[in-house]
Design a protein around this motif. Structure first.
Motif, PDB file in Angstrom:
ATOM      1  N   LYS B  48       5.682  -9.626   0.401  1.00 40.20           N
ATOM      2  CA  LYS B  48       6.007  -8.258   0.801  1.00 40.20           C
ATOM      3  C   LYS B  48       5.247  -8.241   2.407  1.00 40.20           C
ATOM      4  N   SER B  49       3.672  -7.786   2.189  1.00 40.06           N
ATOM      5  CA  SER B  49       2.775  -7.850   3.248  1.00 40.06           C
ATOM      6  C   SER B  49       3.135  -7.952   4.496  1.00 40.06           C
ATOM      7  N   THR B  50       3.871  -8.630   4.500  1.00 38.52           N
ATOM      8  CA  THR B  50       4.421  -9.344   5.783  1.00 38.52           C
ATOM      9  C   THR B  50       5.595  -8.791   6.554  1.00 38.52           C
ATOM     10  N   ALA B 169       3.889   2.054   2.725  1.00 32.75           N
ATOM     11  CA  ALA B 169       2.931   2.357   2.191  1.00 32.75           C
ATOM     12  C   ALA B 169       2.996   0.666   1.251  1.00 32.75           C
ATOM     13  N   ASP B 170       1.787  -0.133   1.844  1.00 33.02           N
ATOM     14  CA  ASP B 170       1.743  -1.533   1.161  1.00 33.02           C
ATOM     15  C   ASP B 170       0.426  -0.959  -0.047  1.00 33.02           C
ATOM     16  N   GLU B 171       1.236  -1.617  -0.942  1.00 25.69           N
ATOM     17  CA  GLU B 171       0.518  -1.464  -2.213  1.00 25.69           C
ATOM     18  C   GLU B 171      -0.869  -0.225  -2.157  1.00 25.69           C
ATOM     19  N   PRO B 172      -0.309   0.951  -2.452  1.00 22.66           N
ATOM     20  CA  PRO B 172      -1.134   1.492  -1.331  1.00 22.66           C
ATOM     21  C   PRO B 172      -1.460   2.742  -3.134  1.00 22.66           C
TER      22      PRO B 172
HETATM   23 MG   LIG Z   1       0.460  -7.640   0.380  1.00 20.86          MG
END
Ligand SMILES: [Mg+2]
Ligand SMILES: Nc1ncnc2c1ncn2[C@@H]1O[C@H](COP(=O)(O)OP(=O)(O)OP(=O)(O)O)[C@@H](O)[C@H]1O
Lengths: 410, 228
Positions: B48-50, B169-172
């Motif tokens: 996901k982050s990638t 937004a990455d896991e905000p």
């Molecule tokens: Mg991540």
């Protein structure tokens, strides 16, 4: 411009966050720049005071001594052979166009008595133009005149030190009666005080009488017409070498010195002493420039070291800045500015320190130590340069950082 | 019809790891239209982050093609990517990523340092952004003087300030308690209502359900794509 302002503000804030560390880092630059400022202004002050002493001896003055100095050492040096005569001085005055005024001196240490007091000083037999050549003003009365020369009058002009030692304070020297080697003289003038010469000799410890009186009544009977020194002034500073050449040519002719043979006299321009002082100054300048260069390099390496640490510590900050759009150049400029802020601040502190120390030295020695705006500007520029030079490598490291790596850095 | 904001075609990302290659993404095809509100979900390590980093031009792709608003951005230079990050994308991190030594206001001004409006406009726009996230009264506070939720609001303001078309937004809400997290989600939804495309990563199924569209990643592959 406001971007730069913001960057500098942030840089200062970064430095303030680590006060002790920043100060220690700047120390190399502070000491380097401080030392340079002190040495430049003290050196200039010392040189200026030497130059002033030299010019106080007489503007554009040349001295002719008997005997050659060309081979020095073995021979007795100046004045060892009595080869100069009054007639030589008169010929120079007549025949050398670059020469303005000529005088000559015969001197001898003598005991001088005035009332109860007595004093041993150097008595000069000289001509009326002596004060003109030496650029020497009268304090009271007048100097010897040509009339005094012709009549071999028993009149004397006193230097300030002699007056102090022969007359009580408040007692008028002018018109006073003195005895030199038991011969009575009347004081007709007192010279203004001139202080010490470059060798530290008290120039005011002298007494002048007409050269005719000197040779007939005091000391001259053994070698009539012989003088110790001929002193002359060139028409201008520019004409000093020309005057020297003319005098040398004339005296070789008059003394019948064959071409290639050694002179029996020597001519010295006073500005040769000035040049010697300048040369000493030059050597000092080279020395202090190398000291400065070394301490700036050391200071620069200190800055580079701290900047490398700082770049590592702030990896995450760099990542954040890049994430919101900082380009390589923006990061580079930021870290260069920080390095420069540190080095320039160090330069400014060093300058303040140096100016303070130079003032203290000037106050202690009595030298005028001019604080040179050029030197300060140069110091600031140099420290900025050191910041850029030694800050570049760490700043480039920062700007080349991998964004994702930087953001993951804990 | 306008081009999709994001268009991935066979996007892959491999990382060298102790001599081996880790395949974080293994060929993703995806289109995100303008004005979408979308959640990316999936187990830890699924990529996901990638995917967010590549979409946000923080990272580059190993294979495939990425078009941002119709323009191929697969192989731009570092500086070109920095410019796009600055003007067209707002990124929000799980750990807020505020500069610790700068006030809330200065943090919000940060992207404009590299975009160069004048000082007055910069201040004005930063204040407006702080206003929009309800943090105007804390403008002069340092991050450590703020709660996690407040820090994340400042981070949202920073993402907004250059008026991007896309917010990632990455896991905000990952570092926030549930209630504060919900407030941040509400804030992001309100941005979506103003026409900004919002993509967020979440582990919270309830948050996911509140989105118009959800995609699920597993082992670097797109597993499921569901619209509400
Ligand atoms: Mg991540
Ligand atoms: N910079 C990197 N270097 C090496 N490997 C990486 C890097 N970034 C991600 N990976 C690897 O890629 C895979 C996907 O990681 P990613 O961070 O995208 O997962 P994620 O879905 O965001 O997980 P989480 O929910 O825990 O945040 C993981 O196996 C991770 O170890």
């Amino acid at each position: 411009m406001d971007i730069l302002g913001t960057v500098i503000r942030l840089a200062l804030r970064g430095l303030m966050a680590y006060k002790a560390r920043s100060l220690l880092t700047m120390l190399g630059i502070i000491i380097g720049i401080g030392a340079v400022i002190v040495m430049i202004s003290v050196g200039r002050g010392a040189n200026a005071s030497i130059q002033k002493q030299i010019s106080d001896l007489g503007a554009n003055m040349l001295m002719v001594y008997s005997g050659s100095t060309k081979k020095g050492g073995v021979k007795g040096g100046h004045g060892s052979k009595p080869t100069l005569r009054v007639a030589d001085a008169q010929a120079i005055a007549r025949e050398c166009p670059a020469v303005a005024e000529v005088t000559h001196i015969t001197l001898r240490s003598s005991q001088v008595v005035a009332g109860e007091k007595n004093w041993n000083t150097t008595v000069y037999g000289t001509t009326a133009s002596y004060p003109v050549v030496r650029d020497w003003r009268m304090e009271q009365g007048e100097f010897l005149t040509n009339q005094h020369m012709r009549s071999a009058a028993n009149v004397a002009v006193l230097g300030a030190t002699v007056v102090k030692n022969l007359f009580s304070p408040g007692e008028p020297a002018l018109g006073g009666k003195i005895r030199i080697n038991n011969v009575p003289f009347t004081v007709i003038g007192v010279l203004a005080s001139k202080g010490s010469d470059p060798h530290g000799r008290d120039q005011d410890d002298t007494l002048f009488v007409p050269y005719t009186t000197f040779s007939r009544k005091l000391h001259g009977r053994r070698l009539p017409g012989v003088v110790n020194v001929i002193a002359l002034s060139a028409r201008s500073k520019r004409l000093v070498p020309e005057a020297k050449r003319e005098v040398e040519e004339l005296l070789r002719q008059k003394h019948r010195i064959a071409p290639g043979a050694e002179d029996d006299f020597s001519v010295r321009a006073l500005d040769e002493y000035a040049q010697m002082a300048d040369k000493t100054m030059d050597i000092m300048t080279i020395l202090l420039t190398s000291v400065a260069a070394i301490s700036l390099v050391v200071g620069g390496i200190g800055i580079m070291n701290i900047m490398l640490v700082s770049v590592t510590e702030r990896t995450r900050e760099i990542g954040i800045r890049m994430a919101v759009g900082a380009r390589e150049r923006d990061v580079l400029v930021q870290f260069l500015t920080e390095a420069m802020t540190m080095s320039v601040l160090g330069g400014v502190l060093g300058t303040l320190l140096g100016v303070g120390a130079a003032k203290a030295v000037g106050w202690a020695t009595g030298w005028m130590s001019p604080i040179d705006v050029d030197a300060i500007l140069l110091a600031t520029l140099f420290s900025a340069g050191v910041g850029v030079f030694f800050g570049y490598y760490p700043a480039r490291q920062a700007s080349r950082m991998d964004l994702i790596e930087a953001l993951r850095y804990e | 019809m306008d081009a999709p904001v994001i268009r991935f075609a066979g996007v892959s990302r491999t990382y060298p790891m102790e001599g081996e290659l880790v395949e974080a993404l293994r060929g993703i095809d995806l289109e995100i239209e303008q004005g979408e509100l979308m959640a990316i979900m999936g187990p830890s390590g699924s990529g996901k982050s990638t995917m967010m980093h590549i979409a946000g031009l923080l990272d580059t792709l190993s294979r495939g093609r990425y078009e941002l608003e119709g323009e191929d951005v697969s192989s731009l230079s570092k500086n070109q990517r920095a410019d796009i990050r600055n003007r067209r994308i707002g990124f929000i991190f799980q750990s807020f990523n505020l500069l610790a030594r700068c006030s809330a206001l200065e943090n919000v001004e940060l992207p404009m340092l590299y975009h160069r409006p004048g000082v007055a406009e910069r201040r004005e726009r930063a204040m407006a952004a702080l206003e929009a996230v309800g943090m105007a009264d804390r403008a002069q506070h340092l991050p450590r003087q703020l709660s996690g939720g407040q820090q994340q609001r400042v981070a949202v303001a920073r993402a907004l300030v250059n008026r991007p078309a896309l917010i990632l937004a990455d896991e905000p809400t990952g570092n926030l308690d549930t209630r504060t997290g919900r407030e941040i989600i509400r804030l992001l939804s309100s941005l979506h209502q103003q026409g900004i495309t919002v993509v967020l990563v979440t582990h919270d199924p309830e948050v996911g359900r509140a989105m118009r569209r959800r995609i699920f990643l597993r082992d670097g592959l797109l597993e499921r794509d569901e619209a509400a």
